[in-house]
Design a protein around this motif. Structure first.
Motif, PDB file in Angstrom:
ATOM      1  N   SER A  78      -9.141  -8.338 -20.147  1.00  0.00           N
ATOM      2  CA  SER A  78      -9.880  -7.100 -20.369  1.00  0.00           C
ATOM      3  C   SER A  78     -10.282  -6.470 -19.044  1.00  0.00           C
ATOM      4  O   SER A  78     -10.097  -7.049 -17.977  1.00  0.00           O
ATOM      5  CB  SER A  78     -11.131  -7.381 -21.214  1.00  0.00           C
ATOM      6  N   SER A  79     -10.841  -5.273 -19.125  1.00  0.00           N
ATOM      7  CA  SER A  79     -11.265  -4.592 -17.900  1.00  0.00           C
ATOM      8  C   SER A  79     -12.386  -5.347 -17.199  1.00  0.00           C
ATOM      9  O   SER A  79     -12.575  -5.225 -15.996  1.00  0.00           O
ATOM     10  CB  SER A  79     -11.719  -3.165 -18.229  1.00  0.00           C
ATOM     11  N   ASP A  80     -13.117  -6.140 -17.944  1.00  0.00           N
ATOM     12  CA  ASP A  80     -14.183  -6.964 -17.369  1.00  0.00           C
ATOM     13  C   ASP A  80     -13.687  -8.368 -17.064  1.00  0.00           C
ATOM     14  O   ASP A  80     -14.477  -9.308 -16.969  1.00  0.00           O
ATOM     15  CB  ASP A  80     -15.374  -7.048 -18.341  1.00  0.00           C
ATOM     16  N   GLY A  81     -12.392  -8.529 -16.907  1.00  0.00           N
ATOM     17  CA  GLY A  81     -11.743  -9.825 -16.749  1.00  0.00           C
ATOM     18  C   GLY A  81     -12.422 -10.816 -15.828  1.00  0.00           C
ATOM     19  O   GLY A  81     -12.756 -11.918 -16.253  1.00  0.00           O
ATOM     20  N   PRO A  82     -12.626 -10.482 -14.546  1.00  0.00           N
ATOM     21  CA  PRO A  82     -13.242 -11.478 -13.656  1.00  0.00           C
ATOM     22  C   PRO A  82     -14.638 -11.900 -14.118  1.00  0.00           C
ATOM     23  O   PRO A  82     -15.009 -13.063 -14.010  1.00  0.00           O
ATOM     24  CB  PRO A  82     -13.310 -10.764 -12.305  1.00  0.00           C
ATOM     25  N   TRP A  83     -15.399 -10.950 -14.664  1.00  0.00           N
ATOM     26  CA  TRP A  83     -16.746 -11.273 -15.138  1.00  0.00           C
ATOM     27  C   TRP A  83     -16.678 -12.117 -16.397  1.00  0.00           C
ATOM     28  O   TRP A  83     -17.464 -13.047 -16.579  1.00  0.00           O
ATOM     29  CB  TRP A  83     -17.551 -10.004 -15.380  1.00  0.00           C
ATOM     30  N   ALA A  84     -15.726 -11.802 -17.265  1.00  0.00           N
ATOM     31  CA  ALA A  84     -15.565 -12.585 -18.489  1.00  0.00           C
ATOM     32  C   ALA A  84     -15.184 -14.023 -18.153  1.00  0.00           C
ATOM     33  O   ALA A  84     -15.689 -14.967 -18.754  1.00  0.00           O
ATOM     34  CB  ALA A  84     -14.508 -11.952 -19.383  1.00  0.00           C
ATOM     35  N   THR A  85     -14.298 -14.187 -17.182  1.00  0.00           N
ATOM     36  CA  THR A  85     -13.887 -15.523 -16.761  1.00  0.00           C
ATOM     37  C   THR A  85     -15.072 -16.296 -16.199  1.00  0.00           C
ATOM     38  O   THR A  85     -15.261 -17.476 -16.489  1.00  0.00           O
ATOM     39  CB  THR A  85     -12.758 -15.435 -15.720  1.00  0.00           C
ATOM     40  N   LEU A  86     -15.883 -15.609 -15.405  1.00  0.00           N
ATOM     41  CA  LEU A  86     -17.065 -16.246 -14.828  1.00  0.00           C
ATOM     42  C   LEU A  86     -18.020 -16.714 -15.928  1.00  0.00           C
ATOM     43  O   LEU A  86     -18.490 -17.859 -15.912  1.00  0.00           O
ATOM     44  CB  LEU A  86     -17.778 -15.277 -13.884  1.00  0.00           C
ATOM     45  N   LEU A  87     -18.287 -15.850 -16.900  1.00  0.00           N
ATOM     46  CA  LEU A  87     -19.187 -16.223 -17.995  1.00  0.00           C
ATOM     47  C   LEU A  87     -18.621 -17.372 -18.815  1.00  0.00           C
ATOM     48  O   LEU A  87     -19.345 -18.280 -19.217  1.00  0.00           O
ATOM     49  CB  LEU A  87     -19.448 -15.020 -18.908  1.00  0.00           C
ATOM     50  N   ALA A  88     -17.311 -17.330 -19.065  1.00  0.00           N
ATOM     51  CA  ALA A  88     -16.689 -18.383 -19.868  1.00  0.00           C
ATOM     52  C   ALA A  88     -16.741 -19.739 -19.164  1.00  0.00           C
ATOM     53  O   ALA A  88     -16.709 -20.774 -19.817  1.00  0.00           O
ATOM     54  CB  ALA A  88     -15.247 -18.012 -20.193  1.00  0.00           C
ATOM     55  N   ASP A  89     -16.840 -19.729 -17.846  1.00  0.00           N
ATOM     56  CA  ASP A  89     -16.874 -20.980 -17.083  1.00  0.00           C
ATOM     57  C   ASP A  89     -18.278 -21.562 -16.928  1.00  0.00           C
ATOM     58  O   ASP A  89     -18.428 -22.672 -16.420  1.00  0.00           O
ATOM     59  CB  ASP A  89     -16.272 -20.778 -15.689  1.00  0.00           C
TER      60      ASP A  89
END
Length: 155
Positions: A78-89
């Motif tokens: 998604s457009s928030d990809g890096p932030w989404a990855t950070l939250l998922a981790d």
């Protein structure tokens, strides 16, 4: 919010649908081989073939009837990809394994991030609503990360 029972039933219906589709292919191959064996000019499918085909249609109908709108999810595409990855981790243990995944260092299963247990407040939004670490099964649902003010007062 998706009802977990419906999700489980849909998963089982999908499995049954795939098994029936494989059965349909098997029955078709059997009928075609039988026709070739007898040098027939046409293939005669068995009544079971029609029943399996009807069962697949009924499963498709049940899946369509129980289709639920998907909640917005966070993913790296998604457009928030890096932030989404950070939250998922955020729920990973110090060995890099998500909570509940196999981790030889934590024991048979990862205990997750010892600093951020589910329900821990990790920040606040613009309107004062708490940002919390959601339970493992809800971490891909953006609304699960927010705690409304009235819910926070009950804590």
């Amino acid at each position: 919010m998706t009802n977990p029972t419906i999700t489980d039933l849909r998963r089982e219906l999908d499995k049954a649908r795939e098994a029936l589709k494989a059965t349909l292919v098997h029955l078709a191959h059997h009928a075609e081989a039988n026709a070739a064996l007898h040098c027939a000019d046409r293939v005669m499918y068995s009544p079971l073939h029609a029943k399996v085909y009807a069962a697949i249609g009924q499963i498709d109908h049940a899946l369509a009837r129980t289709d639920q709108p998907a909640a917005p999810t966070l993913d790296s595409q998604s457009s928030d990809g890096p932030w989404a990855t950070l939250l998922a981790d955020l729920d990973r243990c110090e060995h890099g394994r998500h909570q509940g995944d196999a981790c030889g260092s934590c024991g048979p299963w990862s205990h997750g991030n010892p600093h951020l247990k589910p329900g821990s407040v990790i920040g606040y939004g613009l309107r004062g609503d708490a940002i919390v670490m959601p339970a493992r099964e809800f971490k891909h649902n953006p609304t699960a990360w927010r705690l409304r003010l009235d819910e926070e007062a009950q804590r």
